[in-house]
Write an enzyme that holds these catalytic residues in place. Structure first.
Site, PDB file in Angstrom:
ATOM      1  N   ASP A   1       0.847  -1.193   0.000  1.00 58.62           N
ATOM      2  CA  ASP A   1       0.000   0.000   0.000  1.00 58.62           C
ATOM      3  C   ASP A   1       0.883   1.243   0.000  1.00 58.62           C
ATOM      4  OD1 ASP A   1      -1.982  -1.876   0.423  1.00 58.62           O
ATOM      5  OD2 ASP A   1      -2.926  -0.792   2.072  1.00 58.62           O
TER       6      ASP A   1
ATOM      7  N   HIS B   1       5.019  -7.271  -0.053  1.00 57.42           N
ATOM      8  CA  HIS B   1       4.824  -8.613  -0.594  1.00 57.42           C
ATOM      9  C   HIS B   1       5.629  -8.856  -1.875  1.00 57.42           C
ATOM     10  CE1 HIS B   1       1.227  -9.278   2.024  1.00 57.42           C
ATOM     11  NE2 HIS B   1       1.228  -7.950   1.998  1.00 57.42           N
TER      12      HIS B   1
ATOM     13  N   SER C   1       8.021   5.129   5.267  1.00 57.77           N
ATOM     14  CA  SER C   1       9.058   4.297   4.666  1.00 57.77           C
ATOM     15  C   SER C   1       8.905   4.305   3.152  1.00 57.77           C
ATOM     16  CB  SER C   1       8.958   2.857   5.185  1.00 57.77           C
ATOM     17  OG  SER C   1       8.743   2.831   6.581  1.00 57.77           O
TER      18      SER C   1
END
Length: 300
Positions: free
Chosen positions: A113, A169, A256
């Site tokens: 995301d 992921h 991040s």
């Protein structure tokens, strides 16, 4: 003010920035920048922040954070009262149906995301931080030979704000080698900071790994830490065969960034993302969302 493109509505949204006042002070005032260089960018500050957010005392921050940023807790595996610290909430896992990774091998999916920028036909010696500010891939990873492999390829830059789901992921099946760590500072990766500090990604703590994917060839994953990020945690097992959508790792508290590099001729990025990047805007995306298509037949 940070404007982000919402590709579902076709409209721009104003990002509500966590700690906007502090960021503006640190990066846009003389006294703030002095404090930033003397203290805030250093590991000690982020480490102390991490200790607090790992403690049970930090749980009282969860409800206010959720309410302020409209986070949908119904997507989480755990209930709010089950989190034992703010960091446990911050690295929350979502139910499998909340982020679906399409099995179609032709689709390039987003690893997490966040807010995405993308460039094609890249010059690895002149990657864009913001308009008029550049850095090199060699400077970022410290390996000229590896960096040169991605000349003319694709660069994806995914910024995770504190309000986002912070697990990332694998975008395809394949195997990933062990992540290499590079020491660095802890500057913010928010656009407010990128305007002020040159080569932020090359100065911050970071890790990189090579993912030999089944459909997109040899991909380069880079995770960059930032202010208050206590850790970049890799949860995958190097060398094991992964399937599309498997978790690679997570960031602890703070904003991040992830960078993903693909070799020339491996993928075509969706036009709307490229166009928004050209205009200087990030595109809001979710893990598993389609962001491009496979190109070519023989990954390497």
């Amino acid at each position: 003010m940070i404007k982000v493109y919402n590709r579902q509505t076709g409209e721009y949204e104003i990002e509500k920035v966590a700690g906007a006042g502090v960021l503006n002070y640190l990066y846009e005032t003389r006294s703030g920048r002095a404090g930033l260089e003397l203290l805030v960018k250093r590991k000690l500050v982020s480490s102390l922040s991490g200790i607090y957010f790992d403690s049970r005392f930090s749980t009282k921050r969860i409800r206010g954070f959720v309410d302020s940023f409209g986070i949908d807790l119904s997507l989480c595996e755990q209930k709010t009262e089950e989190f034992k610290s703010f960091n446990e909430f911050f690295i929350r896992k979502l139910r499998p149906e909340a982020r679906v990774f399409d099995k179609n091998p032709q689709l390039l999916l987003c690893p997490g995301d966040g807010r995405l920028k993308a460039w094609k036909d890249i010059d690895v010696k002149r990657l864009i931080q913001i308009k008029g500010s550049f850095y090199s891939l060699q400077e970022l990873i410290g390996d000229e030979t590896l960096a040169s492999e991605y000349s003319g390829g694709v660069c994806l830059l995914l910024r995770l704000a504190p309000v986002d789901y912070h697990r990332f992921h694998f975008v395809d099946g394949g195997a990933c080698n062990e992540s290499r760590k590079i020491r660095g500072s802890y500057y913010s990766v928010n656009p407010i900071a990128l305007k002020t500090v040159a080569s932020v990604f090359c100065r911050n703590k970071r890790e990189y790994s090579i993912f030999d994917s089944e459909n997109f060839g040899r991909m380069l994953y880079i995770e960059v830490g930032a202010t208050s990020v206590g850790s970049i945690v890799q949860t995958y097992h190097p060398g094991e065969t992964m399937v599309r959508g498997d978790e690679k790792g997570y960031f602890k508290f703070g904003g991040s960034t992830m960078l993903l590099f693909l070799k020339k001729g491996r993928a075509v990025i969706d036009d709307d993302i490229l166009e928004q990047t050209k205009m200087g805007y990030e595109t809001r995306v979710l893990a598993g969302e389609t962001i491009g298509q496979k190109k070519g037949k023989n990954p390497s």
